[in-house]
Write an enzyme that holds these catalytic residues in place. Structure first.
Site, PDB file in Angstrom:
ATOM      1  N   THR A  36      -7.769  -2.306  -6.591  1.00  0.00           N
ATOM      2  CA  THR A  36      -6.434  -1.939  -6.122  1.00  0.00           C
ATOM      3  C   THR A  36      -5.418  -2.643  -7.009  1.00  0.00           C
ATOM      4  OG1 THR A  36      -5.087  -1.515  -4.158  1.00  0.00           O
ATOM      5  CG2 THR A  36      -6.009  -3.726  -4.333  1.00  0.00           C
ATOM      6  N   CYS A  93       1.491  -7.399  -0.218  1.00  0.00           N
ATOM      7  CA  CYS A  93       0.301  -6.799   0.389  1.00  0.00           C
ATOM      8  C   CYS A  93      -0.915  -7.682   0.112  1.00  0.00           C
ATOM      9  CB  CYS A  93       0.033  -5.421  -0.186  1.00  0.00           C
ATOM     10  SG  CYS A  93       1.292  -4.199   0.200  1.00  0.00           S
ATOM     11  N   HIS A 136      -6.294  -2.332   1.572  1.00  0.00           N
ATOM     12  CA  HIS A 136      -5.024  -2.798   1.005  1.00  0.00           C
ATOM     13  C   HIS A 136      -3.990  -2.756   2.137  1.00  0.00           C
ATOM     14  CE1 HIS A 136      -1.996  -2.321  -2.577  1.00  0.00           C
ATOM     15  NE2 HIS A 136      -1.326  -2.647  -1.501  1.00  0.00           N
TER      16      HIS A 136
END
Lengths: 208, 165
Positions: free
Chosen positions: B25, B31, B48
């Site tokens: 990711t 995040c 995520h």
């Protein structure tokens, strides 16, 4: 948030981008003593992953000046440059032979020049926007950073993400119009109004 | 022989891979990327997450993977469905930075990175899944890529290069 906004509503946002960035382009042009043009803004309702695609992939390294809009309208405004363009603009403002793309992140004077430049152009953007909709919009203290564009822009989506999986995204590109130069600097304004501000804007402009 | 591929996980998404696939990711800011893996079956899942607490959701139907608590919980369920035993699960986490620091007003939302990390840790502890290694906090973005074959997580940054945890 209702994300089936009519074309007419998105056109209004495009026009706001036009007015804001137009004013910012003039300021930037005077500041750099260069001719600056702008492209037709893009206004879209996008989900977060679509937005990452639109800004060139979340991992792309950029130099960004970020400020929050405060007052009657809230949201985020980003002025985003590639590292090459940021270096070139800084070198134009404060010529320094030692400044290059590689040491830009640790070049304090350069970053502070960029922050000031971002501050001035963003303030012009917001002033035009504020006058257009007849509401008070004040900028927060701008912050400059060099990092992945996705990580940066996500900061402007946090408030929206609590109520929606979609955001309204207004992107306007500024382009240096130097005829003889092969490399033309480009910069982007990303405007992300918070959901309730969007409704206020439409009301103010008589679209609701 | 299967070809090595990299499976990409978007924001508020979750995917599961098996070796020789990698899972990745990119552009994690506030995040958090959570990897839960099993070295015996060489299966790994990554979620995520954006926000710490699903009670922040203002609608009754919401994407579980957007929130740390429900995202981690759901990933564990997804792995269990594929036959991974909870006792064999290990976790690695990265992200949760604070990209900007504003002094006034909305500081709570700006602190979302550290709050995301806390929520992920609490949920993993509740599920008794040990965190083997982690790289979180600071003020920089991260791209992460996990190899389920050797259990190594690569972390890429703009200003500090690449590291492996």
């Amino acid at each position: 948030m209702n994300h089936n906004h009519s074309l007419n509503e998105l056109d209004i946002l495009k026009e706001l981008g036009n007015i804001g960035a137009g004013n910012a382009a003039t300021a930037l042009s005077q500041l750099l003593n260069k001719e600056i043009n702008m492209n037709v803004p893009m206004a879209k309702v996008v989900n977060f992953n679509e937005m990452m695609e639109l800004i060139g992939g979340s991992e792309r390294p950029v130099a960004a000046v970020f400020l929050r809009m405060e007052g009657e309208i809230t949201g985020s405004l980003f002025f985003v440059l590639s590292l090459e363009d940021a270096t070139r603009l800084i070198n134009h403002l404060i010529p320094d032979r030692d400044l290059h793309v590689g040491n830009l992140p640790s070049h304090e004077l350069g970053l502070s020049a960029l922050q000031e430049l971002g501050n001035i152009v963003s303030a012009h953007y917001l002033t035009a926007l504020s006058e257009c909709i007849g509401m008070i919009v004040t900028p927060s203290v701008p912050q400059v950073t060099i990092d992945m564009v996705g990580a940066i822009v996500m900061t402007g989506l946090l408030e929206i993400s609590q109520v929606s999986d979609h955001a309204i995204f207004i992107d306007t590109e500024l382009i240096e119009t130097a005829e003889k130069q092969l490399e033309k600097a480009k910069g982007h304004f990303f405007l992300v109004p918070n959901p309730d501000s969007f409704e206020k804007i439409l009301k103010a402009l008589g679209a609701r | 022989m299967e070809i090595e591929t990299i499976v990409k996980v978007g924001i508020a998404e979750c995917k599961i891979v098996k070796t020789p696939q990698f899972i990745r990711t990119s552009g994690l800011g506030s995040c958090v990327g959570v990897v839960i893996y099993d070295t015996t079956t060489k299966i790994a899942g990554m979620v995520h997450v954006m926000l710490p607490d699903s009670s922040l959701a203002r609608t009754s139907s919401f994407n579980f993977y957007k929130y740390a608590d429900t995202g981690v919980m759901q990933l564990v369920h997804d792995l269990q469905k594929l036959g991974v035993i909870t006792l064999n699960m290990r976790a690695k986490i990265a992200g949760g930075s604070q990209m900007f620091s504003f002094t006034n007003g909305s500081s709570d939302i700006m602190r979302i990175g550290p709050r995301n990390v806390e929520a992920v840790k609490e949920t993993l502890e509740e599920l008794q899944i040990p965190i083997v290694s982690s790289d979180y906090g600071g003020n920089n973005g991260r791209t992460i890529e996990f190899n389920p074959n050797n259990g190594i997580l690569m972390i890429k940054t703009v200003n500090k290069g690449i590291s492996y945890i």
